[in-house]
Design a protein around this motif. Structure first.
Motif, mmCIF file in Angstrom:
data_model
loop_
_atom_site.group_PDB
_atom_site.id
_atom_site.type_symbol
_atom_site.label_atom_id
_atom_site.label_comp_id
_atom_site.label_asym_id
_atom_site.label_seq_id
_atom_site.Cartn_x
_atom_site.Cartn_y
_atom_site.Cartn_z
ATOM 1 N N UNK A 1 0.849 -1.189 0.000
ATOM 2 C CA UNK A 1 0.000 0.000 0.000
ATOM 3 C C UNK A 1 0.885 1.239 0.000
ATOM 4 N N UNK A 2 0.615 2.157 -0.909
ATOM 5 C CA UNK A 2 1.406 3.385 -1.054
ATOM 6 C C UNK A 2 0.488 4.606 -0.978
ATOM 7 N N UNK A 3 1.026 5.680 -0.448
ATOM 8 C CA UNK A 3 0.397 6.993 -0.550
ATOM 9 C C UNK A 3 1.290 7.793 -1.490
ATOM 10 N N UNK A 4 0.690 8.354 -2.533
ATOM 11 C CA UNK A 4 1.420 9.162 -3.500
ATOM 12 C C UNK A 4 0.884 10.588 -3.398
ATOM 13 N N UNK A 5 1.789 11.516 -3.107
ATOM 14 C CA UNK A 5 1.433 12.933 -3.010
ATOM 15 C C UNK A 5 2.356 13.701 -3.947
ATOM 16 N N UNK A 6 1.811 14.716 -4.598
ATOM 17 C CA UNK A 6 2.635 15.442 -5.558
ATOM 18 C C UNK A 6 2.321 16.925 -5.560
ATOM 19 N N UNK A 7 3.349 17.700 -5.919
ATOM 20 C CA UNK A 7 3.250 19.148 -6.077
ATOM 21 C C UNK A 7 3.826 19.447 -7.451
ATOM 22 N N UNK A 8 2.950 19.747 -8.395
ATOM 23 C CA UNK A 8 3.343 19.962 -9.787
ATOM 24 C C UNK A 8 3.176 21.445 -10.109
ATOM 25 N N UNK A 9 4.246 22.074 -10.581
ATOM 26 C CA UNK A 9 4.262 23.521 -10.785
ATOM 27 C C UNK A 9 3.393 23.996 -11.956
ATOM 28 N N UNK A 10 3.255 23.193 -12.981
ATOM 29 C CA UNK A 10 2.535 23.584 -14.192
ATOM 30 C C UNK A 10 1.176 22.878 -14.246
ATOM 31 N N UNK A 11 0.113 23.619 -14.501
ATOM 32 C CA UNK A 11 -1.235 23.035 -14.479
ATOM 33 C C UNK A 11 -1.434 21.965 -15.562
ATOM 34 N N UNK A 12 -0.801 22.118 -16.706
ATOM 35 C CA UNK A 12 -0.916 21.109 -17.771
ATOM 36 C C UNK A 12 -0.272 19.785 -17.327
ATOM 37 N N UNK A 13 0.922 19.867 -16.740
ATOM 38 C CA UNK A 13 1.576 18.661 -16.217
ATOM 39 C C UNK A 13 0.777 18.081 -15.054
ATOM 40 N N UNK A 14 0.221 18.955 -14.212
ATOM 41 C CA UNK A 14 -0.575 18.480 -13.072
ATOM 42 C C UNK A 14 -1.745 17.625 -13.563
ATOM 43 N N UNK A 15 -2.452 18.089 -14.592
ATOM 44 C CA UNK A 15 -3.588 17.334 -15.137
ATOM 45 C C UNK A 15 -3.132 15.976 -15.686
ATOM 46 N N UNK A 16 -1.987 15.934 -16.346
ATOM 47 C CA UNK A 16 -1.469 14.665 -16.871
ATOM 48 C C UNK A 16 -1.161 13.690 -15.737
ATOM 49 N N UNK A 17 -0.523 14.190 -14.684
ATOM 50 C CA UNK A 17 -0.203 13.342 -13.532
ATOM 51 C C UNK A 17 -1.488 12.870 -12.866
ATOM 52 N N UNK A 18 -2.450 13.762 -12.702
ATOM 53 C CA UNK A 18 -3.730 13.418 -12.080
ATOM 54 C C UNK A 18 -4.435 12.304 -12.861
ATOM 55 N N UNK A 19 -4.478 12.419 -14.189
ATOM 56 C CA UNK A 19 -5.106 11.382 -15.022
ATOM 57 C C UNK A 19 -4.344 10.058 -14.904
ATOM 58 N N UNK A 20 -3.029 10.118 -14.916
ATOM 59 C CA UNK A 20 -2.220 8.906 -14.763
ATOM 60 C C UNK A 20 -2.519 8.236 -13.432
ATOM 61 N N UNK A 21 -2.569 9.000 -12.365
ATOM 62 C CA UNK A 21 -2.770 8.443 -11.028
ATOM 63 C C UNK A 21 -4.122 7.751 -10.903
ATOM 64 N N UNK A 22 -5.131 8.215 -11.614
ATOM 65 C CA UNK A 22 -6.448 7.565 -11.570
ATOM 66 C C UNK A 22 -6.375 6.118 -12.047
ATOM 67 N N UNK A 23 -5.395 5.801 -12.872
ATOM 68 C CA UNK A 23 -5.234 4.431 -13.340
ATOM 69 C C UNK A 23 -4.478 3.538 -12.367
ATOM 70 N N UNK A 24 -3.949 4.120 -11.310
ATOM 71 C CA UNK A 24 -3.124 3.358 -10.376
ATOM 72 C C UNK A 24 -3.653 3.331 -8.945
#
Length: 98
Positions: free
Chosen positions: A6-29
Motif C-alpha cells: 500500500x502506497x500513498x502518493x502525493x505530488x506538487x506539480x508547478x505547471x497546471x498542464x503537467x498536473x492534469x497529466x499526472x492526475x489522469x495517470x494516477x487515476x489508473x493506479x
C-alpha cells in the motif's frame, strides 16, 4: 510475484498542464484521496511502471512527487487521523484488468 504493498502518493506539480497529466495517470493506479494525494495498492511491476511514467511526466527541477510505502497491503494497519467529510479506509483487494 511479491504481495502488493500500500502506497500513498502525493505530488506538487508547478505547471497546471503537467498536473492534469499526472492526475489522469494516477487515476489508473489508485484511489483519489485529496487534490494531489492518491492511495495505491501496487505489486512490484506496477510500482516500477508508475515510477517510470511519473518520471517521464514531471519536470524534476520544478515538481515534486512523494511515494510513501505503508507496507504489505494485506497486513497494513494505517494509523491515520481523518477529519472532515471522508474517512480514510485502506484500498480493498480487487481484480485489476489490464
Amino acid at each position: 510475484m511479491k504481495a502488493p504493498r500500500l502506497y500513498i502518493v502525493a505530488y506538487d506539480i508547478a505547471d497546471s498542464k503537467r498536473w492534469r497529466r499526472v492526475f489522469r495517470l494516477m487515476h489508473g493506479y489508485g484511489e483519489w484521496l485529496q487534490l494531489s494525494v492518491f492511495q495505491c495498492r501496487l505489486d512490484d511491476r506496477r510500482h516500477a511502471e508508475l515510477v517510470g511514467m511519473l518520471d517521464e511526466l514531471i519536470n524534476t527541477y520544478e515538481d515534486h512527487v512523494l511515494i510513501m510505502d505503508l507496507g504489505l497491503a494485506e497486513n497494513v494497519e494505517p494509523r491515520v487521523v481523518s477529519l472532515g467529510k471522508a474517512q480514510f479506509e485502506a484500498v480493498p483487494r480487487q481484480p485489476i484488468i489490464v
